[in-house]
Design a protein around this motif. Sequence first.
Motif, short mmCIF file in Angstrom:
data_model
loop_
_atom_site.label_atom_id
_atom_site.label_comp_id
_atom_site.label_asym_id
_atom_site.label_seq_id
_atom_site.Cartn_x
_atom_site.Cartn_y
_atom_site.Cartn_z
N LEU A 116 6.95 82.70 75.54
CA LEU A 116 7.29 83.00 77.09
C LEU A 116 6.23 84.41 77.30
CD1 LEU A 116 11.10 83.19 76.98
CD2 LEU A 116 9.68 81.58 78.10
N SER A 117 5.65 84.35 78.39
CA SER A 117 4.98 85.41 78.90
C SER A 117 5.65 86.47 79.64
CB SER A 117 3.56 85.11 79.58
OG SER A 117 2.69 84.56 78.85
N HIS A 118 6.06 87.57 79.58
CA HIS A 118 7.11 88.67 80.06
C HIS A 118 6.30 89.76 80.95
CE1 HIS A 118 10.60 87.13 77.94
NE2 HIS A 118 9.95 86.96 76.98
N GLN A 119 7.21 90.09 81.85
CA GLN A 119 6.65 91.35 82.48
C GLN A 119 6.95 92.38 81.56
OE1 GLN A 119 8.97 91.92 86.20
NE2 GLN A 119 7.69 93.63 86.90
N VAL A 178 6.47 83.85 82.53
CA VAL A 178 5.91 82.96 82.70
C VAL A 178 5.91 81.75 81.48
CG1 VAL A 178 3.64 81.78 82.68
CG2 VAL A 178 4.11 84.12 83.86
N LEU A 179 6.48 80.43 81.56
CA LEU A 179 6.84 79.71 80.69
C LEU A 179 5.75 78.82 80.10
CD1 LEU A 179 9.18 78.57 79.36
CD2 LEU A 179 9.54 76.58 80.98
N SER A 180 5.59 78.80 78.72
CA SER A 180 4.25 78.05 78.18
C SER A 180 4.17 76.70 78.39
CB SER A 180 4.29 78.36 76.93
OG SER A 180 5.27 77.99 76.13
N ILE A 203 0.55 88.35 78.58
CA ILE A 203 0.22 87.09 78.85
C ILE A 203 0.12 86.54 77.25
CG2 ILE A 203 -1.32 85.21 79.73
CD1 ILE A 203 0.43 86.95 81.74
N ASP A 204 0.90 85.54 77.00
CA ASP A 204 1.02 85.20 75.64
C ASP A 204 0.57 83.58 75.35
OD1 ASP A 204 1.52 85.25 72.83
OD2 ASP A 204 3.57 85.96 73.03
N ILE A 205 -0.22 83.34 74.88
CA ILE A 205 -0.53 81.84 74.70
C ILE A 205 -0.88 81.51 73.38
CG2 ILE A 205 -2.62 79.97 75.49
CD1 ILE A 205 -2.87 81.88 77.97
N VAL A 206 -0.34 80.24 72.94
CA VAL A 206 -0.38 79.92 71.61
C VAL A 206 -0.72 78.41 71.67
CG1 VAL A 206 0.74 79.57 69.13
CG2 VAL A 206 1.40 81.64 70.85
N THR A 207 -1.96 77.87 71.20
CA THR A 207 -2.25 76.48 71.13
C THR A 207 -2.27 75.98 69.71
OG1 THR A 207 -4.59 77.35 70.94
CG2 THR A 207 -3.73 76.81 73.14
N VAL A 224 10.76 98.19 78.20
CA VAL A 224 11.39 96.97 78.27
C VAL A 224 10.10 95.81 77.78
CG1 VAL A 224 12.21 95.18 79.70
CG2 VAL A 224 12.84 97.38 80.02
N ILE A 225 10.18 95.25 76.88
CA ILE A 225 9.05 94.33 76.23
C ILE A 225 9.26 93.10 76.72
CG2 ILE A 225 9.98 93.76 73.88
CD1 ILE A 225 7.05 94.39 72.99
N ASP A 226 10.42 92.78 77.20
CA ASP A 226 10.74 91.22 77.60
C ASP A 226 11.29 91.25 78.87
OD1 ASP A 226 13.09 92.64 76.67
OD2 ASP A 226 13.66 90.98 75.13
N GLY A 227 10.49 91.72 79.99
CA GLY A 227 11.21 91.69 81.26
C GLY A 227 11.75 90.54 81.87
N ASN A 228 12.34 90.63 83.01
CA ASN A 228 13.12 89.24 83.38
C ASN A 228 12.12 88.17 84.11
OD1 ASN A 228 15.56 89.92 82.66
ND2 ASN A 228 15.89 91.23 84.62
N LYS A 229 10.97 88.80 84.63
CA LYS A 229 10.01 87.91 85.12
C LYS A 229 9.06 87.35 84.07
CE LYS A 229 8.92 89.20 89.88
NZ LYS A 229 7.79 89.72 90.77
#
Length: 383
Positions: free
Chosen positions: A184-187, A199-201, A222-226, A192-197
């Motif tokens: 998950l990419s968090h606001q 982005v689902l990977s 923004i957190d992207i793992v491939t 707060v490191i893991d806000g409610n808004k």
Amino acid sequence: MSDEEREEKELDLSSPEVVTKYKSAAEIVNKALQLVLSECKPRAKIVDICEKGDSSIREQSGNMYKNVKKKIERGVAFPTCISVNNTLCHFSPLASDETVLEDGDMIKIDLGCHIDGFIAVVAHTHVLHGGSVTGRQADVIAAASTAAEVALRLIRPGRKNEDVTDAIQKVATAYDCKIVEGVLSHQLKQFVIDGNKVVLSVSNPDTRVDDAEFEENEVYAIDIVTSTGEGKPRLLDEKQTTIYKRAVDKNYHLKMKASRFIFSEIGQKFPIMPFTARALEEKRARLGLVECVHHDLLQPYPVLHEKPGDYVAHIKFTVLLMPNGSDRVTSHPLQELQPTKTIDDPEIKAWLALGLKTKIKGGGKKKKGKKGDKAQPSGSMRQ
């Protein structure tokens, strides 16, 4: 305007002081990442490098805001992790661990810093050898890097989180890779490191997040793992988990003396941000953490894996949605990549051609984008 509204307004990017704190945290993170990378050599112990990363963040942040009247919290916002090859994330071993790096290892470095609760995080992927990265290793890094460039251009006021989810999957597919599920990419907000808004990977029936629209003056990690594998992470051994975060909304009267001791220590040292069990007394920690996790007082960050032989890449950056456009404040140049695939899809090319700057309100001239606003697919060029 009520006091609450005024306080909320002061804590976002409309305040120059807040912007400065985010950028200061980002500068510390970028320097710590550079240091960690320089320490990643064959036969180096992973725990020693993680310690150096955390020490760098503590030292740099400790030198800031020393002479202010009101004490400002600052330090590690996410402990340094070095996850190797098919290990996805969160590997930050205890002091007794003897794991070392080997030539040819594909390493993912992940760390974070905060100044007064304003957080900057970064993750970077590097292959431990000289020369260009080729073959499927290059494909999976290029997939993560290109997906990150696309995400950076789509996370802008007025856009929706689902737009980003769909786009990064399309990029990964172009490199014959998978976006790893469950990331998950968090606001980010103050403390707060893991806000409610969010982005689902990967969108699937098992994982749902609320629809959200990006807004000016917000901050995102923004957190992207491939992966070259299935993109379905596995927990192989709970004992590998060493990173936790206090669940501030949970309470329970712990039975074991060791648990109460450890939980009290966590409350004093790490009341809000994630921490590593390395910072606790090891024997007591082993006993006490189990009960704390069992009763949901701590949120674990498990060490996850793909299948042996699969390659995994991780790119994470912090972006400030400023009035004049998106400002990526954490990153590090990649090695030279020679992927086996190229980007031919016109939609992906159009996303990469988007600038990062926006028009000034009131119909002013469009600001000149910084050199390099227009991204290239990650290929044989140096990023």
